[in-house]
Design an enzyme around this catalytic site. Sequence first.
Site, PDB file in Angstrom:
ATOM      1  N   ASP A  21      -3.375 -17.602 -31.468  1.00  0.00           N
ATOM      2  CA  ASP A  21      -2.479 -16.996 -32.454  1.00  0.00           C
ATOM      3  C   ASP A  21      -1.356 -17.990 -32.708  1.00  0.00           C
ATOM      4  OD1 ASP A  21      -4.057 -14.777 -32.034  1.00  0.00           O
ATOM      5  OD2 ASP A  21      -2.421 -13.442 -31.432  1.00  0.00           O
ATOM      6  N   SER A  50       5.913 -23.077 -27.374  1.00  0.00           N
ATOM      7  CA  SER A  50       4.626 -23.701 -27.139  1.00  0.00           C
ATOM      8  C   SER A  50       3.929 -24.021 -28.449  1.00  0.00           C
ATOM      9  CB  SER A  50       3.746 -22.791 -26.282  1.00  0.00           C
ATOM     10  OG  SER A  50       3.910 -21.441 -26.657  1.00  0.00           O
TER      11      SER A  50
END
Length: 288
Positions: free
Chosen positions: A108, A247
Amino acid sequence: MSILLRDGSKFNYNESQDIFLKKLYGSVIGRGALKVMTLPFVTKCGGVYMSSALSKGRIKKFIKLNNIDMSQYEEKDYHDFNDFFTRKIKENQRTIIQDDQILISPCDGKLSVHPIDTNTILTIKDSQYKLDDLFMSPSISDTFKGGQALIFRLTVDDYHRYHFFDDGWKEEDHYIPGIFHTVNPVANDYYPIYKTNSRSYSLLHTSHFDDVVMMEVGAMMVGKITNHPVTTFKRGDEKGYFEFGGSTIVLLFKPGILKVDDDIIKNSKNHNETKVLLGEKVGMRIER
């Protein structure tokens, strides 16, 4: 820059953390504070706290603040914040397209695509990298010159596990620690970033997309990259996960291998990102 859904509409999310970090890195006082915050002892303490029962009280507030739909995730009693942050998604919540010709998203995230050439500069987590600096390897830049770089930026509301997008086998992981450079803005005249992020990459020998480099980029402070010790893999297998912190996933493709979907290319040219989910189509293999 905006984040767009696949239908072209704008995706809205809580940007408070992004705004805070830009202010932190964008001022002399903030960078001075970061000098302390990024000391090994401080980051270790932060990691210990996030993995302790003391951090459990933050979970409910975090879910509400970031509008996280917990019905998508496995039901469990999280014993600390990192346990929650690395939560697993229910099997029926993501469809892994099995067509070998289709490139699926490995996670995602918010996706942008960039052509790779000698002067390519990629912006990742508010830092700018040339490929040689990002991978610490000129040979990678040469191998993938003329190809494409796909950058999947994960925000705090995302599922923070990432998966393989094809069948194949991988070489060993290469870990590069992050560095915080300076509090002095004059240094920007000589080196165009104040920090580099911790990152790990491996060369994937895939069945349908040739050799692909897959890199995970972690955070300067608490974030941690955990890759599973696997050599061979199948499409959809979990590769690893991020603990708390920002991230990003980076994929490098050789020239003539991949046609990225038109909406993603259009959005990227307009300096916008496209919201994608694990397993959905983001491109097609070019027939040769």
